[in-house]
Design a protein around this motif. Sequence first.
Motif, PDB file in Angstrom:
ATOM      1  N   ALA A  48       5.150   3.843  20.566  1.00  0.00           N
ATOM      2  CA  ALA A  48       5.782   2.531  20.564  1.00  0.00           C
ATOM      3  C   ALA A  48       4.777   1.437  20.206  1.00  0.00           C
ATOM      4  O   ALA A  48       5.078   0.506  19.456  1.00  0.00           O
ATOM      5  N   HIS A  49       3.554   1.568  20.750  1.00  0.00           N
ATOM      6  CA  HIS A  49       2.510   0.582  20.439  1.00  0.00           C
ATOM      7  C   HIS A  49       2.147   0.627  18.956  1.00  0.00           C
ATOM      8  O   HIS A  49       2.001  -0.436  18.312  1.00  0.00           O
ATOM      9  N   GLU A  50       2.011   1.836  18.397  1.00  0.00           N
ATOM     10  CA  GLU A  50       1.690   1.968  16.980  1.00  0.00           C
ATOM     11  C   GLU A  50       2.794   1.379  16.106  1.00  0.00           C
ATOM     12  O   GLU A  50       2.509   0.721  15.091  1.00  0.00           O
ATOM     13  N   GLU A  51       4.068   1.599  16.508  1.00  0.00           N
ATOM     14  CA  GLU A  51       5.185   1.050  15.736  1.00  0.00           C
ATOM     15  C   GLU A  51       5.164  -0.478  15.777  1.00  0.00           C
ATOM     16  O   GLU A  51       5.399  -1.149  14.759  1.00  0.00           O
ATOM     17  N   ALA A  52       4.883  -1.031  16.964  1.00  0.00           N
ATOM     18  CA  ALA A  52       4.817  -2.489  17.085  1.00  0.00           C
ATOM     19  C   ALA A  52       3.684  -3.063  16.236  1.00  0.00           C
ATOM     20  O   ALA A  52       3.838  -4.101  15.586  1.00  0.00           O
ATOM     21  N   GLU A  53       2.526  -2.355  16.226  1.00  0.00           N
ATOM     22  CA  GLU A  53       1.387  -2.813  15.415  1.00  0.00           C
ATOM     23  C   GLU A  53       1.732  -2.750  13.928  1.00  0.00           C
ATOM     24  O   GLU A  53       1.361  -3.648  13.148  1.00  0.00           O
ATOM     25  N   ARG A  54       2.438  -1.663  13.530  1.00  0.00           N
ATOM     26  CA  ARG A  54       2.817  -1.543  12.125  1.00  0.00           C
ATOM     27  C   ARG A  54       3.727  -2.690  11.690  1.00  0.00           C
ATOM     28  O   ARG A  54       3.541  -3.308  10.635  1.00  0.00           O
ATOM     29  N   ILE A  55       4.730  -2.981  12.521  1.00  0.00           N
ATOM     30  CA  ILE A  55       5.661  -4.072  12.205  1.00  0.00           C
ATOM     31  C   ILE A  55       4.919  -5.416  12.165  1.00  0.00           C
ATOM     32  O   ILE A  55       5.170  -6.261  11.311  1.00  0.00           O
ATOM     33  N   LYS A  56       3.961  -5.583  13.101  1.00  0.00           N
ATOM     34  CA  LYS A  56       3.181  -6.822  13.117  1.00  0.00           C
ATOM     35  C   LYS A  56       2.376  -6.973  11.826  1.00  0.00           C
ATOM     36  O   LYS A  56       2.329  -8.061  11.228  1.00  0.00           O
ATOM     37  N   ARG A  57       1.750  -5.848  11.383  1.00  0.00           N
ATOM     38  CA  ARG A  57       0.965  -5.909  10.132  1.00  0.00           C
ATOM     39  C   ARG A  57       1.872  -6.231   8.951  1.00  0.00           C
ATOM     40  O   ARG A  57       1.508  -7.017   8.065  1.00  0.00           O
ATOM     41  N   LYS A  99       3.788 -10.026   4.833  1.00  0.00           N
ATOM     42  CA  LYS A  99       4.875 -10.805   4.241  1.00  0.00           C
ATOM     43  C   LYS A  99       4.588 -12.300   4.313  1.00  0.00           C
ATOM     44  O   LYS A  99       4.851 -13.047   3.371  1.00  0.00           O
ATOM     45  N   GLU A 100       4.028 -12.750   5.473  1.00  0.00           N
ATOM     46  CA  GLU A 100       3.711 -14.161   5.618  1.00  0.00           C
ATOM     47  C   GLU A 100       2.616 -14.591   4.638  1.00  0.00           C
ATOM     48  O   GLU A 100       2.680 -15.669   4.027  1.00  0.00           O
ATOM     49  N   GLN A 101       1.604 -13.702   4.470  1.00  0.00           N
ATOM     50  CA  GLN A 101       0.543 -14.009   3.511  1.00  0.00           C
ATOM     51  C   GLN A 101       1.087 -14.083   2.089  1.00  0.00           C
ATOM     52  O   GLN A 101       0.711 -14.960   1.303  1.00  0.00           O
ATOM     53  N   ALA A 102       2.002 -13.168   1.752  1.00  0.00           N
ATOM     54  CA  ALA A 102       2.599 -13.188   0.417  1.00  0.00           C
ATOM     55  C   ALA A 102       3.428 -14.455   0.208  1.00  0.00           C
ATOM     56  O   ALA A 102       3.407 -15.065  -0.869  1.00  0.00           O
ATOM     57  N   ARG A 103       4.161 -14.855   1.261  1.00  0.00           N
ATOM     58  CA  ARG A 103       4.964 -16.080   1.153  1.00  0.00           C
ATOM     59  C   ARG A 103       4.083 -17.305   0.954  1.00  0.00           C
ATOM     60  O   ARG A 103       4.358 -18.169   0.103  1.00  0.00           O
ATOM     61  N   LEU A 104       2.990 -17.377   1.734  1.00  0.00           N
ATOM     62  CA  LEU A 104       2.077 -18.524   1.592  1.00  0.00           C
ATOM     63  C   LEU A 104       1.433 -18.543   0.211  1.00  0.00           C
ATOM     64  O   LEU A 104       1.241 -19.615  -0.389  1.00  0.00           O
ATOM     65  N   ALA A 105       1.075 -17.350  -0.298  1.00  0.00           N
ATOM     66  CA  ALA A 105       0.466 -17.283  -1.628  1.00  0.00           C
ATOM     67  C   ALA A 105       1.446 -17.753  -2.698  1.00  0.00           C
ATOM     68  O   ALA A 105       1.064 -18.459  -3.658  1.00  0.00           O
ATOM     69  N   GLU A 106       2.728 -17.355  -2.550  1.00  0.00           N
ATOM     70  CA  GLU A 106       3.734 -17.780  -3.521  1.00  0.00           C
ATOM     71  C   GLU A 106       3.936 -19.292  -3.472  1.00  0.00           C
ATOM     72  O   GLU A 106       4.068 -19.959  -4.517  1.00  0.00           O
TER      73      GLU A 106
END
Length: 344
Positions: A265-274, A279-286
Amino acid sequence: MSEITDLVVIEKTNALAVFTSQEQLDPLIEAIEKEARSLVPDLSTKKGRDAIASMAHKVARSKTYIDNAGKDPVAELKALPKQIDESRRLVRERLDALKDEVRRPLTEWEAEQERIKAEEAMNAMHEEALVMNSEFDRQRAAKIEADHEMALLMNEKIDREREEARQKAEQAKREHEERIKREAEEKARREADEAAKREIEAAAAREREATLAKERAEREAKELAEKAERDRIEAEQRAEREKQEAAERAEREKQEAIAEEQRKAHEEAERIKRENEQKEQARLAEEKRIKDEEARRAADKEHRKIVNNKALQDLIAAGVPEECAKLCITAIAKGNITAISINY
């Protein structure tokens, strides 16, 4: 009292309490022991020997009655896991359907709601861990029940061996006494003419030998009984150790499974967080690219305006009327004049 079993009536509703409490079970056994030991054995008559055999039969029948009384609660306990499993299956099916219905709107949410999805995923995994805990508990209860049945079987075997040892000791005692009696009668016939003193001495010797034989037979019977008791205690202790080891092993496996589910569960949460961070970095770059493009276009437009104004002033300075000069600059900027362009 005509039957020993009159002392050991066990109500069906009270059977489980009797077999799980030594304080309730001991008085039943003690009542049987008291009744059995109240019989004064008399081997000299057939009636006395029949009374001994009858009492032994009553004790055996009481043992069977108590053992049978414990089978019904055991059967009920065996059926209980099936009822629990069926209820758990219904709960899983209905709640799974409800979960799907409640979560359906989440598919329309924006990317920023991914954190909520991660938390719900962790809750679902926790629910599955609880289900696994219940399964482990059921398996542990089944193993404990199997160990209990094995201990009962071993106790019954020890009881049979103890009874056989006692019967063998009594048979040996009877045969020995009969042999002594026959030898005494034969010796009496051979020495009928001997003096009374020798007869008295012979009788005293026979009595001493009979006493020694009786003591030896009793000692052997006691040793056999003690050995059977030691074997029974060792079997019970071994069954208890195995039951404890099985319970500890099941608990370790349950804790390991919980830890593994929590890690996943922790690994899944970390994956979703990454993924959210990417996605946020891509949005800011765009957004930055769009802003940079708009700034470049604005700067280019301003630069073209400055160049066009300078060309307009040059035409006016060359004597071209202002309105005519504006039309010329506009036509050249739009590319409408062949072979003429403005170098920006």
